[in-house]
Scaffold this motif. Sequence first.
Motif, PDB file in Angstrom:
ATOM      1  N   LEU A  12       0.805  -1.220   0.000  1.00 43.76           N
ATOM      2  CA  LEU A  12       0.000   0.000   0.000  1.00 43.76           C
ATOM      3  C   LEU A  12       0.838   1.271   0.000  1.00 43.76           C
ATOM      4  CD1 LEU A  12      -2.647  -1.140   2.632  1.00 43.76           C
ATOM      5  CD2 LEU A  12      -2.990  -0.990   0.173  1.00 43.76           C
ATOM      6  N   SER A  13       2.151   1.147   0.182  1.00 45.38           N
ATOM      7  CA  SER A  13       2.994   2.336   0.291  1.00 45.38           C
ATOM      8  C   SER A  13       3.097   3.104  -1.022  1.00 45.38           C
ATOM      9  CB  SER A  13       4.399   1.951   0.775  1.00 45.38           C
ATOM     10  OG  SER A  13       4.335   1.516   2.109  1.00 45.38           O
ATOM     11  N   ASP A  14       3.045   2.394  -2.150  1.00 51.55           N
ATOM     12  CA  ASP A  14       3.177   3.065  -3.445  1.00 51.55           C
ATOM     13  C   ASP A  14       1.804   3.129  -4.113  1.00 51.55           C
ATOM     14  OD1 ASP A  14       4.031   4.222  -5.750  1.00 51.55           O
ATOM     15  OD2 ASP A  14       4.922   2.403  -6.591  1.00 51.55           O
ATOM     16  N   ARG A  15       1.010   4.141  -3.732  1.00 52.24           N
ATOM     17  CA  ARG A  15      -0.344   4.281  -4.289  1.00 52.24           C
ATOM     18  C   ARG A  15      -0.495   5.602  -5.038  1.00 52.24           C
ATOM     19  NH1 ARG A  15      -1.129   4.330   0.858  1.00 52.24           N
ATOM     20  NH2 ARG A  15      -2.731   5.949   0.796  1.00 52.24           N
ATOM     21  N   SER A  16       0.617   6.272  -5.301  1.00 53.72           N
ATOM     22  CA  SER A  16       0.546   7.597  -5.909  1.00 53.72           C
ATOM     23  C   SER A  16       0.184   7.537  -7.394  1.00 53.72           C
ATOM     24  CB  SER A  16       1.874   8.330  -5.732  1.00 53.72           C
ATOM     25  OG  SER A  16       2.932   7.580  -6.297  1.00 53.72           O
ATOM     26  N   SER A  17       0.429   6.400  -8.047  1.00 58.04           N
ATOM     27  CA  SER A  17       0.134   6.282  -9.480  1.00 58.04           C
ATOM     28  C   SER A  17      -0.944   5.224  -9.709  1.00 58.04           C
ATOM     29  CB  SER A  17       1.396   5.884 -10.260  1.00 58.04           C
ATOM     30  OG  SER A  17       1.820   4.585  -9.888  1.00 58.04           O
TER      31      SER A  17
ATOM     32  N   MET B 234     -12.170 -12.375   4.461  1.00 55.59           N
ATOM     33  CA  MET B 234     -11.682 -11.424   5.459  1.00 55.59           C
ATOM     34  C   MET B 234     -12.223 -10.048   5.105  1.00 55.59           C
ATOM     35  SD  MET B 234      -9.606 -12.980   7.660  1.00 55.59           S
ATOM     36  CE  MET B 234      -8.584 -11.661   8.291  1.00 55.59           C
ATOM     37  N   GLN B 235     -12.962  -9.464   6.026  1.00 52.18           N
ATOM     38  CA  GLN B 235     -13.585  -8.170   5.767  1.00 52.18           C
ATOM     39  C   GLN B 235     -12.549  -7.092   5.443  1.00 52.18           C
ATOM     40  OE1 GLN B 235     -16.183  -6.980   8.930  1.00 52.18           O
ATOM     41  NE2 GLN B 235     -17.124  -5.327   7.768  1.00 52.18           N
ATOM     42  N   ILE B 236     -11.372  -7.179   6.093  1.00 53.74           N
ATOM     43  CA  ILE B 236     -10.360  -6.137   5.913  1.00 53.74           C
ATOM     44  C   ILE B 236      -9.840  -6.114   4.485  1.00 53.74           C
ATOM     45  CG2 ILE B 236      -8.466  -7.635   6.686  1.00 53.74           C
ATOM     46  CD1 ILE B 236      -8.817  -3.804   7.073  1.00 53.74           C
ATOM     47  N   PHE B 237      -9.747  -7.275   3.816  1.00 52.00           N
ATOM     48  CA  PHE B 237      -9.270  -7.289   2.435  1.00 52.00           C
ATOM     49  C   PHE B 237     -10.281  -6.622   1.502  1.00 52.00           C
ATOM     50  CE2 PHE B 237      -6.850 -11.179   3.924  1.00 52.00           C
ATOM     51  CZ  PHE B 237      -5.668 -10.483   4.075  1.00 52.00           C
ATOM     52  N   GLU B 238     -11.566  -6.823   1.776  1.00 48.56           N
ATOM     53  CA  GLU B 238     -12.602  -6.150   0.987  1.00 48.56           C
ATOM     54  C   GLU B 238     -12.494  -4.632   1.173  1.00 48.56           C
ATOM     55  OE1 GLU B 238     -16.345  -7.742   2.171  1.00 48.56           O
ATOM     56  OE2 GLU B 238     -15.759  -9.831   1.825  1.00 48.56           O
ATOM     57  N   VAL B 239     -12.226  -4.215   2.414  1.00 42.82           N
ATOM     58  CA  VAL B 239     -12.097  -2.788   2.711  1.00 42.82           C
ATOM     59  C   VAL B 239     -10.883  -2.198   2.001  1.00 42.82           C
ATOM     60  CG1 VAL B 239     -11.554  -1.154   4.560  1.00 42.82           C
ATOM     61  CG2 VAL B 239     -13.342  -2.854   4.899  1.00 42.82           C
ATOM     62  N   LEU B 240      -9.761  -2.938   1.976  1.00 41.49           N
ATOM     63  CA  LEU B 240      -8.551  -2.431   1.330  1.00 41.49           C
ATOM     64  C   LEU B 240      -8.740  -2.313  -0.180  1.00 41.49           C
ATOM     65  CD1 LEU B 240      -5.772  -4.321   3.325  1.00 41.49           C
ATOM     66  CD2 LEU B 240      -6.395  -1.910   3.480  1.00 41.49           C
ATOM     67  N   GLU B 241      -9.436  -3.251  -0.776  1.00 42.46           N
ATOM     68  CA  GLU B 241      -9.721  -3.137  -2.214  1.00 42.46           C
ATOM     69  C   GLU B 241     -10.588  -1.916  -2.491  1.00 42.46           C
ATOM     70  OE1 GLU B 241     -10.384  -6.488  -4.836  1.00 42.46           O
ATOM     71  OE2 GLU B 241     -10.148  -7.855  -3.127  1.00 42.46           O
ATOM     72  N   ALA B 242     -11.544  -1.673  -1.579  1.00 42.07           N
ATOM     73  CA  ALA B 242     -12.393  -0.480  -1.725  1.00 42.07           C
ATOM     74  C   ALA B 242     -11.559   0.789  -1.599  1.00 42.07           C
ATOM     75  CB  ALA B 242     -13.502  -0.498  -0.665  1.00 42.07           C
ATOM     76  N   LEU B 243     -10.582   0.783  -0.686  1.00 41.63           N
ATOM     77  CA  LEU B 243      -9.701   1.933  -0.504  1.00 41.63           C
ATOM     78  C   LEU B 243      -8.920   2.222  -1.783  1.00 41.63           C
ATOM     79  CD1 LEU B 243      -8.092   4.049   1.127  1.00 41.63           C
ATOM     80  CD2 LEU B 243      -6.650   2.188   1.957  1.00 41.63           C
ATOM     81  N   LEU B 244      -8.378   1.182  -2.392  1.00 41.25           N
ATOM     82  CA  LEU B 244      -7.595   1.361  -3.612  1.00 41.25           C
ATOM     83  C   LEU B 244      -8.475   1.817  -4.774  1.00 41.25           C
ATOM     84  CD1 LEU B 244      -5.351  -1.790  -3.169  1.00 41.25           C
ATOM     85  CD2 LEU B 244      -4.588   0.591  -3.077  1.00 41.25           C
TER      86      LEU B 244
ATOM     87  N   ARG C 178      -1.477   1.615  -7.717  1.00 40.18           N
ATOM     88  CA  ARG C 178      -2.723   1.169  -7.090  1.00 40.18           C
ATOM     89  C   ARG C 178      -3.176  -0.167  -7.666  1.00 40.18           C
ATOM     90  NH1 ARG C 178      -3.617   6.688  -7.571  1.00 40.18           N
ATOM     91  NH2 ARG C 178      -4.904   6.478  -9.453  1.00 40.18           N
ATOM     92  N   LYS C 179      -2.953  -0.342  -8.979  1.00 39.69           N
ATOM     93  CA  LYS C 179      -3.341  -1.603  -9.616  1.00 39.69           C
ATOM     94  C   LYS C 179      -2.514  -2.759  -9.064  1.00 39.69           C
ATOM     95  CE  LYS C 179      -3.800  -3.828 -14.152  1.00 39.69           C
ATOM     96  NZ  LYS C 179      -3.608  -3.668 -15.626  1.00 39.69           N
ATOM     97  N   LEU C 180      -1.201  -2.536  -8.943  1.00 40.66           N
ATOM     98  CA  LEU C 180      -0.329  -3.585  -8.402  1.00 40.66           C
ATOM     99  C   LEU C 180      -0.685  -3.887  -6.947  1.00 40.66           C
ATOM    100  CD1 LEU C 180       3.117  -2.483  -9.887  1.00 40.66           C
ATOM    101  CD2 LEU C 180       1.746  -4.482 -10.545  1.00 40.66           C
ATOM    102  N   ALA C 181      -1.015  -2.829  -6.188  1.00 39.02           N
ATOM    103  CA  ALA C 181      -1.388  -3.024  -4.790  1.00 39.02           C
ATOM    104  C   ALA C 181      -2.671  -3.837  -4.677  1.00 39.02           C
ATOM    105  CB  ALA C 181      -1.551  -1.673  -4.098  1.00 39.02           C
ATOM    106  N   ALA C 182      -3.658  -3.524  -5.528  1.00 39.15           N
ATOM    107  CA  ALA C 182      -4.924  -4.263  -5.506  1.00 39.15           C
ATOM    108  C   ALA C 182      -4.702  -5.737  -5.837  1.00 39.15           C
ATOM    109  CB  ALA C 182      -5.910  -3.630  -6.480  1.00 39.15           C
ATOM    110  N   GLU C 183      -3.834  -6.006  -6.825  1.00 39.28           N
ATOM    111  CA  GLU C 183      -3.536  -7.399  -7.174  1.00 39.28           C
ATOM    112  C   GLU C 183      -2.861  -8.119  -6.012  1.00 39.28           C
ATOM    113  OE1 GLU C 183      -1.152  -7.206 -10.665  1.00 39.28           O
ATOM    114  OE2 GLU C 183      -2.813  -6.600 -11.987  1.00 39.28           O
TER     115      GLU C 183
END
Length: 673
Positions: A633-638, A660-670, A642-647
Amino acid sequence: MAGFQVKVVLEGTKPPLWRRILLPDHLSFADLHDILQIVFGWEEEHLHDFSFQNSRARISNTDYADADMDEREVAADAYLRKGWIRYTYDFGDSWEHKITLEKEMDDYDKRYPVVLTHRRNNMEEDSGGVWDGAESSEPYDEAAVNIHLKETCFCEPLANGESPELEEERELLQLLWNKFSKGQKKQPPKKKSDLERKLEKINSFYEAADRKRASDNAAGQPKDIQRPGEGQLVFNFDTGKTDVEKAPPDYCIYKCDRDITQEQLLEENSEQQMADYAKYLLIPASPGRSKNEAKKAILTVLEAHPEYYLILMDEITVKTYLLSTEKKAGEVLGVVPEKSMVTLCAWGLWDVQIFKSRENNRMEVAVAKGNESFVQFLRTARLHQFFSTKQLITDGIFYLLQSYGFIGLGALHAKYQKAFGPISYEDLMRYLYLDGRFYGEYITGECLIDNSATSFAAVNGLDPERVLAQMSEFGQELEYADFKNRQLLKWKEGIGSFVPEWDELADTLVNLDVVYPEELSGFLPDLYLDTISGLELDELLYIIENTFIEGPEEPRNMLALAMIWINVAACWLNTPLACLKGYSRVGLFRRTGREAFSIAAEEEEYIVPEELEGDEQIYELPWKMQQELYYLLSDRSSKKGRKLAAEGVRKLAQSVGKEMQIFEVLEALLTLE
């Protein structure tokens, strides 16, 4: 009537075991003890005590335990407002409950507590503490607990309980040198000195004056305006008429004349206080030295070095003292700050008497006689130049202690000289003790560092015992980190200038409406102190979680906590730690190659995916999983980042093999970004 909403966490439990409770106001610590016993299912079989974030006092039942104050006589209200409270039960298993105020409630109309929500079952009594203890198999029955509380915990309002401010005033004069070696406990004085009792009266006078002023302001009463019926008839011999003389204002401070010396006033100190004054002035210790001998040694040093007084005083105190020497008996001294009053009384330069009545309260100040040479010194000294130099030195000490948190005195002197220039060890220590330690800015004591007996200094509010335990585990044999002058001077602009990640966290907290902008100046320094003290990442997130109004399990809050977690993790990784002697986890990773997330962190048992319940917050995941998420999640500026982070998040979710609810939340964040 009013009350408090608090959250009580059993420290060290993972996932955290906690209870959210409503408490009535004006409850004693004895009532709070009874409440916690019921709420956590303890059986009242062991000793207990209360300790505090911003005070070294201990409160317990003094019939059974050694403590500074008796829990039956002290109200908890002011302590709750001042910072967290730690309730320790069973000194063998050491169950530590951290009590944090979430909000005050003006409309709470009950005199008994109520459990609002909870997490996890109780722990078993005598099961070995957090690390070895067993959780009860019996489900936590919140309704039954609340019935029990209603039937057995009616809290009578406790009036006139001692406040932290009064305790700080007492600590200021006790000047106890705590030794924070393992297993050693502080022994409080058994009897108050005359000076301590005097300062308590001074504190009460100022508190009453503040209440009176607030009451007058609320009623719209103009200041210094005579009210009907006040004053008395006085015959004026100059005019031959009868005048109405205005009554003196309430809570006024007057000069009076009394035949008393500094030597007599210093006699009001206890033997321990005199010994500590001698230490603060760096007078060599002498085995078996009596209180009278210590007093004479102190006066001899102060007579030879009147400039030492100026380390204790600020410019306002000097001006106030000089004014008092010029005023005539019966004249009003004007506004005297309480800090100045305490300083001048503590060092025997002033004596005070307080007179109370229903109509008028006043304080009379007498200047100790025999100090003409000191007065002359103050009138001829280049005070502005001295105080400018003092400011530079005390700022340097502040910057270093904020950066290290905890440091041996020899190392502090070496680092000061390297960053700010030459100064003798003795002079630096006088500034540390007489300015910082005397006024409660810093903690000083003795301990073992790298198996050597060492005197240390630490920022107030830091837990030296915890730091020392972590230092022996994580920082053994490390050299203290070096901070250059330009790095230390960044403290002028605040925490975020010294560690930029804190500014990013501040922006996130404000943007998510977790903390109001005007609250940051109090919230961030406390969180920074918790961080340099070595708190775990999940403990820091738990502190922030406490500020949420809705439950942390709400999806909106889980998303907010995930966004905050990224910033807190960055602060946690990049902030210098006391136990690492000024190195951050990232800094030590660069030196050693060890994973930053594992540095100065408790080792955890391997958690298999089947043990996860699915509703864990991000900070409740195993640290290796948190580490992987942080770097994802550290490199989300581009868009690509964000695509790599979501994958990466999806792959991690698949590897867990369960929803896991937290993974759904993180995908929503991205997706949102």
